[in-house]
Design a protein around this motif. Structure first.
Motif, PDB file in Angstrom:
ATOM      1  N   THR A 143       0.843  -1.198   0.000  1.00  0.00           N
ATOM      2  CA  THR A 143       0.000   0.000   0.000  1.00  0.00           C
ATOM      3  C   THR A 143       0.878   1.248   0.000  1.00  0.00           C
ATOM      4  OG1 THR A 143      -0.096   0.256   2.416  1.00  0.00           O
ATOM      5  CG2 THR A 143      -1.711  -1.217   1.408  1.00  0.00           C
ATOM      6  N   ALA A 144       0.290   2.350  -0.419  1.00  0.00           N
ATOM      7  CA  ALA A 144       1.043   3.611  -0.418  1.00  0.00           C
ATOM      8  C   ALA A 144       1.408   4.030   1.004  1.00  0.00           C
ATOM      9  CB  ALA A 144       0.205   4.693  -1.098  1.00  0.00           C
ATOM     10  N   ALA A 145       0.528   3.735   1.959  1.00  0.00           N
ATOM     11  CA  ALA A 145       0.809   4.085   3.358  1.00  0.00           C
ATOM     12  C   ALA A 145       2.011   3.314   3.881  1.00  0.00           C
ATOM     13  CB  ALA A 145      -0.425   3.803   4.218  1.00  0.00           C
ATOM     14  N   ASP A 146       2.087   2.025   3.546  1.00  0.00           N
ATOM     15  CA  ASP A 146       3.233   1.233   3.989  1.00  0.00           C
ATOM     16  C   ASP A 146       4.523   1.702   3.316  1.00  0.00           C
ATOM     17  OD1 ASP A 146       1.837  -0.251   5.772  1.00  0.00           O
ATOM     18  OD2 ASP A 146       1.652  -2.039   4.510  1.00  0.00           O
ATOM     19  N   ARG A 147       4.402   2.185   2.096  1.00  0.00           N
ATOM     20  CA  ARG A 147       5.587   2.704   1.397  1.00  0.00           C
ATOM     21  C   ARG A 147       6.168   3.903   2.144  1.00  0.00           C
ATOM     22  NH1 ARG A 147       4.251   3.757  -4.629  1.00  0.00           N
ATOM     23  NH2 ARG A 147       2.973   5.388  -3.657  1.00  0.00           N
ATOM     24  N   GLU A 148       5.311   4.721   2.684  1.00  0.00           N
ATOM     25  CA  GLU A 148       5.781   5.861   3.477  1.00  0.00           C
ATOM     26  C   GLU A 148       6.286   5.397   4.840  1.00  0.00           C
ATOM     27  OE1 GLU A 148       6.149   8.907   2.299  1.00  0.00           O
ATOM     28  OE2 GLU A 148       5.526   7.970   0.402  1.00  0.00           O
ATOM     29  N   ARG A 149       5.619   4.402   5.428  1.00  0.00           N
ATOM     30  CA  ARG A 149       5.995   3.929   6.768  1.00  0.00           C
ATOM     31  C   ARG A 149       7.365   3.280   6.768  1.00  0.00           C
ATOM     32  NH1 ARG A 149       4.441  -0.552  10.285  1.00  0.00           N
ATOM     33  NH2 ARG A 149       3.309  -1.544   8.573  1.00  0.00           N
ATOM     34  N   ILE A 150       7.696   2.531   5.723  1.00  0.00           N
ATOM     35  CA  ILE A 150       9.012   1.881   5.720  1.00  0.00           C
ATOM     36  C   ILE A 150      10.125   2.927   5.605  1.00  0.00           C
ATOM     37  CG2 ILE A 150       9.074   1.460   3.206  1.00  0.00           C
ATOM     38  CD1 ILE A 150      10.528  -0.722   6.065  1.00  0.00           C
ATOM     39  N   ARG A 151       9.844   4.028   4.951  1.00  0.00           N
ATOM     40  CA  ARG A 151      10.852   5.096   4.887  1.00  0.00           C
ATOM     41  C   ARG A 151      11.084   5.688   6.273  1.00  0.00           C
ATOM     42  NH1 ARG A 151       8.086   7.692  -0.560  1.00  0.00           N
ATOM     43  NH2 ARG A 151       8.985   6.198  -2.056  1.00  0.00           N
ATOM     44  N   ALA A 152      10.028   5.822   7.047  1.00  0.00           N
ATOM     45  CA  ALA A 152      10.168   6.326   8.415  1.00  0.00           C
ATOM     46  C   ALA A 152      10.927   5.334   9.285  1.00  0.00           C
ATOM     47  CB  ALA A 152       8.783   6.605   9.002  1.00  0.00           C
ATOM     48  N   VAL A 153      10.652   4.038   9.102  1.00  0.00           N
ATOM     49  CA  VAL A 153      11.378   3.000   9.850  1.00  0.00           C
ATOM     50  C   VAL A 153      12.862   3.054   9.517  1.00  0.00           C
ATOM     51  CG1 VAL A 153      11.689   0.504  10.094  1.00  0.00           C
ATOM     52  CG2 VAL A 153       9.388   1.472  10.088  1.00  0.00           C
ATOM     53  N   ARG A 154      13.174   3.192   8.247  1.00  0.00           N
ATOM     54  CA  ARG A 154      14.587   3.268   7.824  1.00  0.00           C
ATOM     55  C   ARG A 154      15.297   4.455   8.475  1.00  0.00           C
ATOM     56  NH1 ARG A 154      18.980   0.488   6.281  1.00  0.00           N
ATOM     57  NH2 ARG A 154      19.422   1.470   8.290  1.00  0.00           N
ATOM     58  N   GLU A 155      14.639   5.584   8.532  1.00  0.00           N
ATOM     59  CA  GLU A 155      15.252   6.777   9.104  1.00  0.00           C
ATOM     60  C   GLU A 155      15.552   6.605  10.589  1.00  0.00           C
ATOM     61  OE1 GLU A 155      12.568   9.920   8.267  1.00  0.00           O
ATOM     62  OE2 GLU A 155      13.082  10.057   6.131  1.00  0.00           O
ATOM     63  N   GLN A 156      14.786   5.753  11.269  1.00  0.00           N
ATOM     64  CA  GLN A 156      14.963   5.549  12.710  1.00  0.00           C
ATOM     65  C   GLN A 156      15.904   4.407  13.045  1.00  0.00           C
ATOM     66  OE1 GLN A 156      11.100   5.878  15.077  1.00  0.00           O
ATOM     67  NE2 GLN A 156      10.340   5.463  13.010  1.00  0.00           N
ATOM     68  N   SER A 157      16.385   3.687  12.038  1.00  0.00           N
ATOM     69  CA  SER A 157      17.097   2.435  12.290  1.00  0.00           C
ATOM     70  C   SER A 157      18.567   2.541  11.890  1.00  0.00           C
ATOM     71  CB  SER A 157      16.447   1.291  11.506  1.00  0.00           C
ATOM     72  OG  SER A 157      15.064   1.209  11.801  1.00  0.00           O
ATOM     73  N   ARG A 158      19.441   2.169  12.814  1.00  0.00           N
ATOM     74  CA  ARG A 158      20.876   2.113  12.486  1.00  0.00           C
ATOM     75  C   ARG A 158      21.141   0.972  11.525  1.00  0.00           C
ATOM     76  NH1 ARG A 158      25.634   0.438  16.672  1.00  0.00           N
ATOM     77  NH2 ARG A 158      27.425   0.901  15.340  1.00  0.00           N
ATOM     78  N   PHE A 159      20.636  -0.208  11.838  1.00  0.00           N
ATOM     79  CA  PHE A 159      20.689  -1.352  10.933  1.00  0.00           C
ATOM     80  C   PHE A 159      19.264  -1.821  10.675  1.00  0.00           C
ATOM     81  CE2 PHE A 159      24.796  -1.767  13.232  1.00  0.00           C
ATOM     82  CZ  PHE A 159      25.646  -1.579  12.147  1.00  0.00           C
ATOM     83  N   LEU A 160      18.984  -2.169   9.423  1.00  0.00           N
ATOM     84  CA  LEU A 160      17.663  -2.667   9.052  1.00  0.00           C
ATOM     85  C   LEU A 160      17.829  -4.023   8.369  1.00  0.00           C
ATOM     86  CD1 LEU A 160      14.707  -0.666   7.583  1.00  0.00           C
ATOM     87  CD2 LEU A 160      15.270  -2.928   6.688  1.00  0.00           C
ATOM     88  N   VAL A 161      17.232  -5.049   8.958  1.00  0.00           N
ATOM     89  CA  VAL A 161      17.305  -6.410   8.427  1.00  0.00           C
ATOM     90  C   VAL A 161      15.905  -6.859   8.041  1.00  0.00           C
ATOM     91  CG1 VAL A 161      17.821  -8.821   8.976  1.00  0.00           C
ATOM     92  CG2 VAL A 161      19.340  -7.003   9.788  1.00  0.00           C
ATOM     93  N   THR A 162      15.732  -7.337   6.822  1.00  0.00           N
ATOM     94  CA  THR A 162      14.436  -7.865   6.404  1.00  0.00           C
ATOM     95  C   THR A 162      14.405  -9.368   6.659  1.00  0.00           C
ATOM     96  OG1 THR A 162      15.277  -8.040   4.131  1.00  0.00           O
ATOM     97  CG2 THR A 162      13.989  -6.101   4.692  1.00  0.00           C
ATOM     98  N   ILE A 163      13.267  -9.847   7.152  1.00  0.00           N
ATOM     99  CA  ILE A 163      13.147 -11.255   7.524  1.00  0.00           C
ATOM    100  C   ILE A 163      11.961 -11.882   6.789  1.00  0.00           C
ATOM    101  CG2 ILE A 163      14.277 -10.973   9.763  1.00  0.00           C
ATOM    102  CD1 ILE A 163      11.520 -10.927  11.081  1.00  0.00           C
ATOM    103  N   GLY A 164      12.231 -12.984   6.089  1.00  0.00           N
ATOM    104  CA  GLY A 164      11.166 -13.746   5.467  1.00  0.00           C
ATOM    105  C   GLY A 164      10.938 -13.450   3.994  1.00  0.00           C
ATOM    106  N   ALA A 165      10.203 -14.379   3.350  1.00  0.00           N
ATOM    107  CA  ALA A 165       9.977 -14.295   1.903  1.00  0.00           C
ATOM    108  C   ALA A 165       9.196 -13.047   1.501  1.00  0.00           C
ATOM    109  CB  ALA A 165       9.237 -15.544   1.432  1.00  0.00           C
ATOM    110  N   CYS A 166       8.254 -12.606   2.334  1.00  0.00           N
ATOM    111  CA  CYS A 166       7.477 -11.414   1.980  1.00  0.00           C
ATOM    112  C   CYS A 166       8.388 -10.178   1.945  1.00  0.00           C
ATOM    113  CB  CYS A 166       6.342 -11.201   2.981  1.00  0.00           C
ATOM    114  SG  CYS A 166       5.131 -12.528   3.009  1.00  0.00           S
ATOM    115  N   ALA A 167       9.233 -10.038   2.959  1.00  0.00           N
ATOM    116  CA  ALA A 167      10.088  -8.851   3.051  1.00  0.00           C
ATOM    117  C   ALA A 167      11.231  -8.880   2.052  1.00  0.00           C
ATOM    118  CB  ALA A 167      10.637  -8.725   4.470  1.00  0.00           C
ATOM    119  N   THR A 168      11.703 -10.087   1.698  1.00  0.00           N
ATOM    120  CA  THR A 168      12.861 -10.173   0.805  1.00  0.00           C
ATOM    121  C   THR A 168      12.488 -10.357  -0.662  1.00  0.00           C
ATOM    122  OG1 THR A 168      13.039 -12.563   1.177  1.00  0.00           O
ATOM    123  CG2 THR A 168      14.299 -11.126   2.650  1.00  0.00           C
TER     124      THR A 168
END
Length: 259
Positions: free
Chosen positions: A68-93
């Protein structure tokens, strides 16, 4: 909710479009989870607690794909708050099962599934997190393996790169001393092109690999397709077996048509 200051590394776990199975893998760590909670401050993990400590976070684990467009914006906010970002699982990767939508008209799906499709706000595709923000590491699997997850968390807490073997399920079969189900029994198996991590779970019970961990680096799909045809599969059946948990990732490798 505010919380007292802490000097321990902070861990956040985030959910996007997914079934929660990879987050449950973290909860399934049981005894190790107790040790982990003593080594880090679990600041954001709604599957575990509704207590939220604000960022920034030292390590973020992200489950799910962007749909969704909302999740597209939310992941950018998560990235900005995270020193390291690891994706887990087939959906995320790789976009997960929901990436099947990528190969058809999303409006056709909406008109069939929902009584009021005009209520649905969604993107036409399901995409991996790395398609939207930089990712420090991708942990494969549907769901992920708990031992590999603990290795990834431990590695980032220790300031080193995770030691996750970049091999195939076939190598895990050999290490376990299993008889090859495809050569010996003629059972179709994606083990030769699938990333390791499950411990050869399906071949250990005389079933072929379903490709839950996605394609390994430089998979020889052309050769495998020949073997699958020898095992009695036609091209439609081969397309279907590749179009499950990691359909977008396997399609990238084959550059072929979706099922």
């Amino acid at each position: 909710m505010s919380a007292p200051p802490t000097t321990r590394p902070t861990l956040a776990v985030w959910k996007f479009a997914s079934c929660d199975g990879c987050q449950l893998t973290l909860l399934d760590c049981e005894d190790e989870l107790l040790a982990l909670s003593g080594a880090v401050t679990i600041s954001h993990f709604l599957e575990l607690s509704d207590t939220i400590i604000g960022g920034p976070y030292d390590l973020s684990l992200v489950e799910g794909s962007i749909t969704t467009a909302a999740d597209r914006e939310r992941i950018r906010a998560v990235r900005e708050q995270s020193r390291f970002l690891v994706t887990i699982g087939a959906c995320a990767t790789a976009g997960g099962i929901q990436a099947l939508r990528n190969f058809a008209d999303i409006d056709d799906f909406l008109s069939v599934v929902y009584a009021r499709p005009d209520y649905i706000d969604t993107l036409a595709t399901s995409t991996a997190i790395s398609a939207h923000v930089p990712v420090d590491f991708e942990l494969r699997g549907c769901p992920i393996d708990r031992r590999q997850l603990l290795e990834v968390i431990t590695a980032y807490l220790a300031g080193r790169r995770p030691n996750i073997p970049n091999t195939t399920v076939c190598t895990e079969c050999k290490r376990r001393g299993l008889t090859c189900v495809m050569v010996a029994d003629g059972t179709p198996c994606l083990g030769p092109v699938t990333h390791s991590g499950c411990g050869a779970l399906c071949p250990a019970v005389s079933r072929g690999c379903y490709g839950c961990f996605g394609p390994t680096t430089d998979p020889n799909l052309t050769s495998l397709m020949g073997w699958l045809r020898t095992c009695g599969m036609n091209d439609d059946a081969i397309s279907r077996v590749l179009a499950t948990f990691n359909v977008a990732a396997f399609d990238t490798e084959t550059q072929g048509s979706p099922p």
